[in-house]
Design a protein around this motif. Structure first.
Motif, PDB file in Angstrom:
ATOM      1  N   ALA A  28       0.821  -1.212   0.000  1.00  0.00           N
ATOM      2  CA  ALA A  28       0.000   0.000   0.000  1.00  0.00           C
ATOM      3  C   ALA A  28       0.858   1.267   0.000  1.00  0.00           C
ATOM      4  O   ALA A  28       0.336   2.375   0.069  1.00  0.00           O
ATOM      5  N   GLY A  29       2.191   1.090  -0.050  1.00  0.00           N
ATOM      6  CA  GLY A  29       3.068   2.256  -0.072  1.00  0.00           C
ATOM      7  C   GLY A  29       3.362   2.822   1.311  1.00  0.00           C
ATOM      8  O   GLY A  29       3.935   3.912   1.432  1.00  0.00           O
ATOM      9  N   ARG A  30       2.953   2.095   2.367  1.00  0.00           N
ATOM     10  CA  ARG A  30       3.220   2.592   3.718  1.00  0.00           C
ATOM     11  C   ARG A  30       4.639   2.213   4.132  1.00  0.00           C
ATOM     12  O   ARG A  30       5.157   1.174   3.722  1.00  0.00           O
ATOM     13  N   LEU A  31       5.252   3.050   4.958  1.00  0.00           N
ATOM     14  CA  LEU A  31       6.590   2.736   5.474  1.00  0.00           C
ATOM     15  C   LEU A  31       6.421   1.800   6.673  1.00  0.00           C
ATOM     16  O   LEU A  31       5.696   2.125   7.624  1.00  0.00           O
ATOM     17  N   VAL A  32       7.079   0.636   6.613  1.00  0.00           N
ATOM     18  CA  VAL A  32       6.923  -0.343   7.694  1.00  0.00           C
ATOM     19  C   VAL A  32       8.292  -0.818   8.195  1.00  0.00           C
ATOM     20  O   VAL A  32       9.298  -0.688   7.513  1.00  0.00           O
ATOM     21  N   ALA A  33       8.248  -1.381   9.420  1.00  0.00           N
ATOM     22  CA  ALA A  33       9.470  -1.931  10.012  1.00  0.00           C
ATOM     23  C   ALA A  33       9.836  -3.219   9.294  1.00  0.00           C
ATOM     24  O   ALA A  33       8.967  -4.042   8.989  1.00  0.00           O
ATOM     25  N   HIS A  34      11.126  -3.393   9.044  1.00  0.00           N
ATOM     26  CA  HIS A  34      11.576  -4.563   8.291  1.00  0.00           C
ATOM     27  C   HIS A  34      12.962  -4.945   8.808  1.00  0.00           C
ATOM     28  O   HIS A  34      13.958  -4.855   8.094  1.00  0.00           O
ATOM     29  N   GLY A  35      12.998  -5.328  10.095  1.00  0.00           N
ATOM     30  CA  GLY A  35      14.297  -5.670  10.678  1.00  0.00           C
ATOM     31  C   GLY A  35      14.293  -5.349  12.151  1.00  0.00           C
ATOM     32  O   GLY A  35      13.257  -4.933  12.703  1.00  0.00           O
ATOM     33  N   GLY A  36      15.413  -5.548  12.812  1.00  0.00           N
ATOM     34  CA  GLY A  36      15.533  -5.306  14.250  1.00  0.00           C
ATOM     35  C   GLY A  36      15.750  -3.836  14.532  1.00  0.00           C
ATOM     36  O   GLY A  36      14.911  -3.151  15.117  1.00  0.00           O
ATOM     37  N   ARG A  37      16.894  -3.341  14.051  1.00  0.00           N
ATOM     38  CA  ARG A  37      17.150  -1.909  14.186  1.00  0.00           C
ATOM     39  C   ARG A  37      16.541  -1.244  12.956  1.00  0.00           C
ATOM     40  O   ARG A  37      16.860  -1.585  11.823  1.00  0.00           O
ATOM     41  N   VAL A  38      15.652  -0.294  13.177  1.00  0.00           N
ATOM     42  CA  VAL A  38      14.792   0.191  12.090  1.00  0.00           C
ATOM     43  C   VAL A  38      15.141   1.616  11.656  1.00  0.00           C
ATOM     44  O   VAL A  38      15.196   1.912  10.468  1.00  0.00           O
ATOM     45  N   LEU A  39      15.385   2.494  12.629  1.00  0.00           N
ATOM     46  CA  LEU A  39      15.668   3.895  12.306  1.00  0.00           C
ATOM     47  C   LEU A  39      16.847   4.400  13.135  1.00  0.00           C
ATOM     48  O   LEU A  39      17.067   3.927  14.254  1.00  0.00           O
ATOM     49  N   GLY A  40      17.581   5.346  12.581  1.00  0.00           N
ATOM     50  CA  GLY A  40      18.598   6.072  13.341  1.00  0.00           C
ATOM     51  C   GLY A  40      18.175   7.526  13.385  1.00  0.00           C
ATOM     52  O   GLY A  40      18.096   8.179  12.345  1.00  0.00           O
ATOM     53  N   ILE A  41      17.861   8.009  14.586  1.00  0.00           N
ATOM     54  CA  ILE A  41      17.440   9.404  14.717  1.00  0.00           C
ATOM     55  C   ILE A  41      18.661  10.184  15.190  1.00  0.00           C
ATOM     56  O   ILE A  41      19.066  10.076  16.344  1.00  0.00           O
ATOM     57  N   GLY A  42      19.249  10.946  14.275  1.00  0.00           N
ATOM     58  CA  GLY A  42      20.508  11.625  14.568  1.00  0.00           C
ATOM     59  C   GLY A  42      20.308  13.112  14.728  1.00  0.00           C
ATOM     60  O   GLY A  42      19.353  13.689  14.208  1.00  0.00           O
ATOM     61  N   ALA A  43      21.222  13.733  15.476  1.00  0.00           N
ATOM     62  CA  ALA A  43      21.178  15.185  15.613  1.00  0.00           C
ATOM     63  C   ALA A  43      22.574  15.708  15.904  1.00  0.00           C
ATOM     64  O   ALA A  43      23.391  15.015  16.493  1.00  0.00           O
ATOM     65  N   THR A  44      22.803  16.950  15.495  1.00  0.00           N
ATOM     66  CA  THR A  44      24.026  17.638  15.884  1.00  0.00           C
ATOM     67  C   THR A  44      23.636  18.805  16.775  1.00  0.00           C
ATOM     68  O   THR A  44      22.483  19.266  16.749  1.00  0.00           O
ATOM     69  N   GLY A  45      24.604  19.266  17.561  1.00  0.00           N
ATOM     70  CA  GLY A  45      24.363  20.423  18.418  1.00  0.00           C
ATOM     71  C   GLY A  45      25.690  21.039  18.791  1.00  0.00           C
ATOM     72  O   GLY A  45      26.734  20.410  18.624  1.00  0.00           O
ATOM     73  N   ALA A  46      25.629  22.273  19.305  1.00  0.00           N
ATOM     74  CA  ALA A  46      26.871  22.934  19.727  1.00  0.00           C
ATOM     75  C   ALA A  46      27.492  22.152  20.873  1.00  0.00           C
ATOM     76  O   ALA A  46      28.700  22.133  21.037  1.00  0.00           O
ATOM     77  N   THR A  47      26.657  21.519  21.676  1.00  0.00           N
ATOM     78  CA  THR A  47      27.135  20.660  22.759  1.00  0.00           C
ATOM     79  C   THR A  47      26.438  19.314  22.631  1.00  0.00           C
ATOM     80  O   THR A  47      25.415  19.184  21.940  1.00  0.00           O
ATOM     81  N   LEU A  48      26.985  18.344  23.342  1.00  0.00           N
ATOM     82  CA  LEU A  48      26.375  17.013  23.342  1.00  0.00           C
ATOM     83  C   LEU A  48      24.962  17.070  23.936  1.00  0.00           C
ATOM     84  O   LEU A  48      24.045  16.410  23.450  1.00  0.00           O
ATOM     85  N   ALA A  49      24.796  17.881  24.961  1.00  0.00           N
ATOM     86  CA  ALA A  49      23.474  18.010  25.599  1.00  0.00           C
ATOM     87  C   ALA A  49      22.453  18.539  24.593  1.00  0.00           C
ATOM     88  O   ALA A  49      21.308  18.076  24.538  1.00  0.00           O
ATOM     89  N   GLU A  50      22.884  19.506  23.774  1.00  0.00           N
ATOM     90  CA  GLU A  50      21.991  20.061  22.749  1.00  0.00           C
ATOM     91  C   GLU A  50      21.636  19.003  21.706  1.00  0.00           C
ATOM     92  O   GLU A  50      20.486  18.895  21.279  1.00  0.00           O
TER      93      GLU A  50
END
Ligand code: AMP
Ligand code: GLY
Length: 427
Positions: free
Chosen positions: A372-394
């Motif tokens: 149906a064109g939907r995004l589905v899980a296909h495995g154990g590790r599914v997504l990597g949600i990454g971010a950058t910041g001026a500091t690690l806390a950010e």
């Protein structure tokens, strides 16, 4: 330039994302890729371990470079097959990829190179292994020599656990051939770091460090996984330590492999323990770590493509890489059941909203598109949600703000990525 990336996980999405930004690029393919990778590359339905089909495709398209993500195609000889076909490949030949495939080979090379690593014994006889255990005492680490899907290492806190590991691996054969030979080694205590060096067979340059989170649960509890999150740079790994690791571990090992006629070209991933006596090698992998690669690519300021080409062509001597003075952090979202049997086919929504959080970049690791064109899980590790910041806390705040916007009730993640560097949430 025409480039083919081999693999289809979060690591390969991050590599494709970085390569896609190169002004040198004409066209980028990924085999087999995934729906996230399809946003930056053309996905080709060839499995990452189908060496003849990969080489035939790369030849037909006259690829300027084949970039190999996972270790399996490397141990199967993809780099060798590319060389025979006259194709340039980033990644070691099978003879050098053994560094990851055999723990006793790794130990031989490390010792011959004089690189610091845990003291060890190698055993083919269970009684001799048990005698060594009793002589050394606990804690002690028992390892199957071959590849055992990340399950071949037992850190035993008492002798009974260690003896049970010997019985299971050598006598019950739970890892098959991989456990016929055991490496038993000293238990190292300290901060664990993933360090990466780009190698061209003769020269190596640092490619940065990250800290992974191998256990599935908060506070490093529960079973081992492929990695539940990473951050970079890890404050414990100072520039002085990096210089020491290049001088004591990476350069001597590279020289030893070249001396044996099996030079290493590609990315050398040193698993390090920062012990009270200095950094020591736990293992080598012959590829980028995942999720570490995702965290590293978020901080890389230089064009990745010339660096990969220089490694493949023997041109790293005077090469330098530049990094953003930023911290990056990556939260893995996995399907419920992981690392056992993950739930498959559940729908994932909200990624567009999550990607709008400033500083956030989302990588796909195990996703698919259903009929149906939907995004589905296909495995154990599914997504990597990454971010950058001026500091690690950010960076951490941004990554978890994005996680909160992902609408996927059947997914989960650790809530404490970077806890060793940032003990208090929200700090
Ligand atoms: P490996 O499969 O070699 O990466 O080992 C898996 C995990 O076991 C590593 O990430 C370490 O946390 C741990 N480990 C391996 N070798 C040792 C050692 N000699 N001392 C302490 N922990 C170890
Ligand atoms: N995250 C550890 C690995 O890629 O082996």
């Amino acid at each position: 330039m025409k480039i083919l990336v081999v693999g289809g996980g979060g690591r390969e999405h991050a590599l494709c994302w970085a390569i896609a930004a190169s002004p040198l690029l004409t066209r980028l393919w990924c085999a087999p890729g995934n729906p996230g990778i399809a946003e930056v590359a053309e996905c080709v339905a060839i499995g990452a371990e189908d060496i003849p089909a990969l080489v035939a495709f790369a030849k037909a398209e006259a690829m300027d470079l084949v970039v190999v993500g996972p270790e399996a195609p490397l141990t199967l000889g993809l780099a060798d097959a590319c060389a025979e076909a006259g194709l340039l490949c980033f990644g070691p030949r099978a003879a050098a990829a053994r560094l990851e495939g055999s723990k006793s080979f790794f130990k031989d090379i490390a010792n011959a190179a004089g690189a610091p690593t845990a003291a060890h014994g190698r055993f083919t006889d269970p009684d001799a292994a048990r005698a060594y255990l009793r002589e050394q005492g606990a804690p002690i680490v028992v390892k199957a020599d071959g590849l055992a899907a990340g399950k071949g290492v037992v850190v035993a806190f008492n002798l009974a656990e260690a003896e049970e590991a010997v019985a299971e691996m050598m006598e019950a054969g739970i890892h098959g051939e991989a456990g016929r030979i055991l490496v038993i080694e000293e238990c190292l205590i300290g901060e664990e770091i993933s360090f990466f060096a780009l190698c061209d067979g003769t020269h190596a340059i640092p490619l940065g460090a990250a800290q992974d989170h191998k256990r599935v649960g908060d506070g490093d509890t529960g079973p081992n996984t492929g990695g539940m999150g990473a951050y970079s740079p890890p404050p414990a790994f100072t520039p002085a330590l990096q210089a020491q690791v290049m001088a004591e571990c990476i350069n001597p090992v590279l020289a030893e492999l070249a001396r044996r006629g099996t030079p290493f070209q590609g990315v050398l991933f040193a698993g390090l323990m920062l012990t009270a006596e200095g950094p020591k090698l736990l293992e080598f992998n012959v590829r980028f770590g995942d999720p570490e690669c995702q965290a590293l690519m978020l901080r890389l300021r230089s064009d990745l493509l010339p660096a990969l080409l220089a490694a493949a062509q023997g041109g790293l001597r005077d090469f330098e890489l530049r990094w953003e003075k930023l911290a990056s952090l990556l939260v893995v979202m996995a399907a419920r059941g992981y690392p056992g049997t993950p739930l498959r086919g559940t729908e994932i929504r909200g990624l567009e909203a999550a990607a709008q959080v400033p500083g956030v970049q989302i990588f796909h690791a195990g996703t698919a598109q259903d009929e149906a064109g939907r995004l589905v899980a296909h495995g154990g590790r599914v997504l990597g949600i990454g971010a950058t910041g001026a500091t690690l806390a950010e960076a951490r705040a941004a990554a978890y703000a994005a996680v909160a916007l992902v609408d996927w009730p059947e997914g989960f993640c650790r809530s404490d990525i970077a806890w060793r560097a940032l003990p208090t949430p929200g700090e």
